[in-house]
Write an enzyme that holds these catalytic residues in place. Structure first.
Site, PDB file in Angstrom:
ATOM      1  N   SER A 130      -9.909  -0.575   7.295  1.00  0.00           N
ATOM      2  CA  SER A 130      -9.283  -0.399   5.988  1.00  0.00           C
ATOM      3  C   SER A 130      -8.652  -1.646   5.386  1.00  0.00           C
ATOM      4  CB  SER A 130      -8.221   0.711   6.057  1.00  0.00           C
ATOM      5  OG  SER A 130      -8.836   1.945   6.276  1.00  0.00           O
ATOM      6  N   LYS A 162       0.838  -1.197   0.000  1.00  0.00           N
ATOM      7  CA  LYS A 162       0.000   0.000   0.000  1.00  0.00           C
ATOM      8  C   LYS A 162       0.875   1.249   0.000  1.00  0.00           C
ATOM      9  CE  LYS A 162      -3.880   1.885   2.754  1.00  0.00           C
ATOM     10  NZ  LYS A 162      -4.704   1.637   3.956  1.00  0.00           N
ATOM     11  N   SER A 199      -9.786   1.859   2.769  1.00  0.00           N
ATOM     12  CA  SER A 199      -8.670   2.626   2.217  1.00  0.00           C
ATOM     13  C   SER A 199      -7.623   1.735   1.574  1.00  0.00           C
ATOM     14  CB  SER A 199      -8.025   3.524   3.280  1.00  0.00           C
ATOM     15  OG  SER A 199      -7.050   2.860   4.035  1.00  0.00           O
TER      16      SER A 199
END
Length: 548
Positions: free
Chosen positions: A215, A110, A191
Site C-alpha cells: 500500500s 493518510k 491503499s
C-alpha cells in the site's frame, strides 16, 4: 491581539532583515515551484524569510482546492492548519538556534493515522465519522514535535483495502474515488492512493502512508514518487487504524529519496506503546546522510529467477523491459547484478494461500484494541461485526460489496488461535528462509531488485522496500481498464517504479542505493502529470518573485 514589546521588536527586526535579503538576492532567487519543490528548497526560503510557513500552507490549501473535486486525493483539510503555521512562524522569528529540518513544513497523513484534533480518523469508512481519539498517534506526535504543519488527511482505499476484493483502488465512502494525475481516469493503485497523488503533484511537501502488503510502494510506483516501506517495528503503529500488527508499517511518500529520508528520520524510533519497535536497532542510522550518489559502488544486487511470473496479475502494471534496461546502469555505477536468484518460497506461499487468513485474523484481533482508545464513538463501533452491520445498513457505503469482511467473519479465526499460528509460522518460513531474507543472506546480497509492485509482495513478512521512479509508458500505450472496470490501470504516461527490497532494518542501505539510482536517472521530472494545480508560492507570498 496586542504583541509584547520584545516580540514586536523581534518581528520588526525580522522584516527589516528579510527586506534587506530580498534586495541582495533579487537577481538570483526564484520561489520554488511546488510541483517539484524539495525540502532543502523550502527550508532555504523559510530560513531566509522569503516566504512564511503560513504562506506555504495557504499555497498548498489553494492547490488542493483547485484539483480535489476531480482527484479526491484529500478527504479533509485541517481547519487549524493556518493557525498552526502562524504559530510556527512566530517560533521561527524568535528562535536563537537551529530548528528541526521539518519546522513549518506542511504534510498530509493518510486517513487511518490518528490525530487528536478537529479532523476525522476514519480509514475511509463513515462508520468512524465523528469518532475522536484522546491523543495523537505516535508518528503524528513526532511530527508535531518537529514543528510540522499537519495539513490534512489523505484519501485511501477504504479500510486500507480490507473491505472487498471488488472495490476500486483509492475509493472510500468518506473520501470518494481517488484518481491518479498522469492520464485520464488513472487507477491510483494501492491503499495509500491519496498520499501518493497528493505528494506527486505538490498538494503538500510529502505525505505519510501505511503498508500491509503493497500500500505504500504500489501507489508510489504508479504516481511517480518515492515510497519507503519501513521494516515492521521501525515506526510505531500506535493509534493507526490497524489491519495486521504483523505486517502494518507507516512510511514516507515524497518526491525525492532525500525528502523521504528526512521524513523517515523524523518518525522512526522506539515507542513503549508498540512493542514491535523494541526489535529496532538501539542506534538509529542517519537516513539523510545515507543519500550518497556513490552508494551503488561495491553493492551486490540479486534478481529473482522467473520474477516475471511471480505475480501474473501485476504484469500489466509494470514494464519489464524498462526494469531490465536498468541493470547495465547499475553495473556501470559499480554494482554487481546477479540474475536467476532462487526464491522457491514465493511460489509455495502463493499455493498455500494463507495470507488472507493471517491478515484477517490480525484484523479481527487488532481492530477492537484501536476502537477501545476512542474518546467518542458516535456509531457505537467496537469490532469488525459492528463495522459489517453498519456498512450493510448505510446508504453511503453501498458503492461496493464487503466480501472480505464476510470471509473474515465467517472464518472466525483470530491471532491467538493455534491454527492461526500454524499458518503464520508456515508463511514465515516460506517468505523468509525460502524467500527474500534467505536469498539475501545465502547470496550475501545488499538487496533484491524488482519492479516495485513485485518487490513489495516478496517483502510481505515485514522487510523493507524503497521504490524510486524508473520510467513511464509511451504516448501510444493503449488504455486498459482495471478488474472492476472503474478506472484505467494502464495508459500513456503511466509511471513505473524500481524497487530495492532488503534485510530487516537495512533502510539506510536501501535509501543510499535508491538515491544513487535517482541521481543517475532523474526520471521523475521527465514524467509530467496531465492534471496539476496552478497556484504557486508567488501567488500568495507577501514578497512576489516579480518584485525581486
Amino acid at each position: 491581539m496586542r504583541l509584547c514589546g520584545a516580540f514586536s521588536v523581534a518581528i520588526v527586526s525580522l522584516l527589516l532583515h528579510t527586506q534587506d535579503s530580498f534586495a541582495t538576492l533579487k537577481h538570483d532567487f526564484q520561489l520554488p515551484l511546488l510541483l517539484d519543490a524539495t525540502l532543502d528548497e523550502l527550508r532555504t526560503g523559510l530560513d531566509a524569510g522569503r516566504f512564511t510557513s503560513m504562506e506555504l500552507t495557504k499555497a498548498y490549501i489553494a492547490r488542493i482546492r483547485e484539483v480535489n473535486e476531480d482527484l479526491h486525493a484529500v478527504t479533509e483539510i485541517n481547519p487549524d492548519a493556518l493557525d498552526i503555521a502562524a504559530e510556527l512562524d512566530r517560533v521561527r522569528a524568535l528562535a536563537t538556534g537551529p530548528l528541526h529540518p521539518l519546522h513549518g513544513i506542511p504534510i498530509l497523513v493518510k486517513n487511518n493515522i490518528g490525530t487528536a484534533d478537529k479532523m476525522n480518523n476514519t480509514a475511509g469508512s463513515t462508520a468512524l465519522l465523528g469518532a475522536k481519539l484522546k491523543q495523537d498517534s505516535t508518528v503524528v506526535s513526532k511530527l508535531r514535535e518537529a514543528g510540522v504543519v499537519i495539513l490534512g488527511k489523505s484519501n485511501l482505499s477504504q479500510w486500507a483495502g480490507s473491505r472487498s476484493l471488488q472495490a476500486s483502488n483509492g475509493w472510500s465512502a468518506h473520501g470518494g474515488q481517488t484518481i491518479g494525475a498522469y492520464f485520464p481516469e488513472q487507477d491510483p493503485d494501492g491503499s495509500s492512493s491519496g498520499s501518493a497523488v497528493a505528494s506527486s503533484i505538490g498538494l503538500a511537501w510529502a505525505s505519510l502512508g501505511t503498508e500491509t502488503w503493497g500500500s505504500i510502494c504500489d501507489p508510489a510506483h504508479a504516481n511517480n514518487i518515492v515510497g519507503i516501506k519501513p521494516t515492521v517495528g521501525l515506526t510505531s503503529r500506535f493509534l493507526v487504524i490497524p489491519i495486521s500488527e504483523h505486517q502494518d508499517t507507516v512510511g514516507p511518500m515524497a518526491r525525492t529519496v532525500k525528502d523521504a529520508a528526512y521524513l523517515l528520520q523524523t518518525i522512526a524510533g522506539p515507542d513503549g506503546k508498540d512493542n514491535y519497535t523494541e526489535a529496532a536497532p538501539k542506534t538509529r542510522p542517519d537516513y539523510v546522510a545515507a543519500c550518497d550518489k556513490d552508494a551503488l559502488k561495491g553493492k551486490r544486487l540479486g534478481v529473482p529467477k522467473d520474477y516475471k511470473a511471480m505475480f501474473p496479475y501485476i504484469s500489466a502494471d509494470v514494464s519489464f523491459e524498462v526494469f531490465e534496461s536498468t541493470f547495465q546502469l547499475l553495473r556501470d555505477a559499480g554494482a554487481e547484478v546477479l540474475e536467476h536468484i532462487e526464491m522457491p518460497g514465493v511460489e509455495l506461499m502463493k499455493r498455500a494461500g494463507r495470507t488472507g487468513i493471517i491478515s484477517g485474523g490480525d484484523f479481527m484481533t487488532d481492530l477492537p484494541k484501536y476502537l477501545d482508545n476512542l474518546e467518542t464513538n458516535p456509531n457505537d463501533i467496537h469490532d469488525l461485526s459492528d463495522v459489517r452491520a453498519f456498512t450493510d445498513q448505510s446508504s453511503t457505503e453501498s458503492e461496493f460489496d464487503f466480501m472480505l469482511f464476510n470471509m473474515i467473519l465467517k472464518r472466525n479465526i483470530n491471532n491467538t488461535m493455534p491454527i492461526w499460528w500454524e499458518y503464520y509460522n508456515e508463511r514465515f518460513y516460506q517468505s523468509n528462509e525460502l524467500g527474500l531474507i534467505g536469498a539475501i543472506r545465502n547470496h550475501t546480497l545488499d538487496a533484491v531488485i524488482l519492479p516495485s509492485p513485485i518487490a513489495t509482495k516478496v517483502a510481505i513478512q515485514g522487510a523493507p522496500v524503497v521504490s524510486v521512479p524508473m520510467g513511464h509508458t509511451g504516448r501510444n500505450t493503449l488504455y486498459h481498464r482495471n478488474e472492476v472496470d472503474t478506472l484505467n490501470n494502464m495508459g500513456p504516461n503511466h509511471p513505473f517504479g524500481f524497487g530495492f527490497a532488503g534485510d530487516y532494518f537495512s533502510e539506510d542501505k536501501l535509501i543510499g542505493m535508491a538515491y544513487a539510482l535517482e541521481q543517475l536517472t532523474q526520471v521523475r521530472k521527465t514524467v509530467k502529470p496531465h492534471i496539476q494545480p496552478k497556484t504557486e508560492l508567488k501567488d500568495v507570498a507577501a514578497f512576489k518573485s516579480e518584485e525581486l
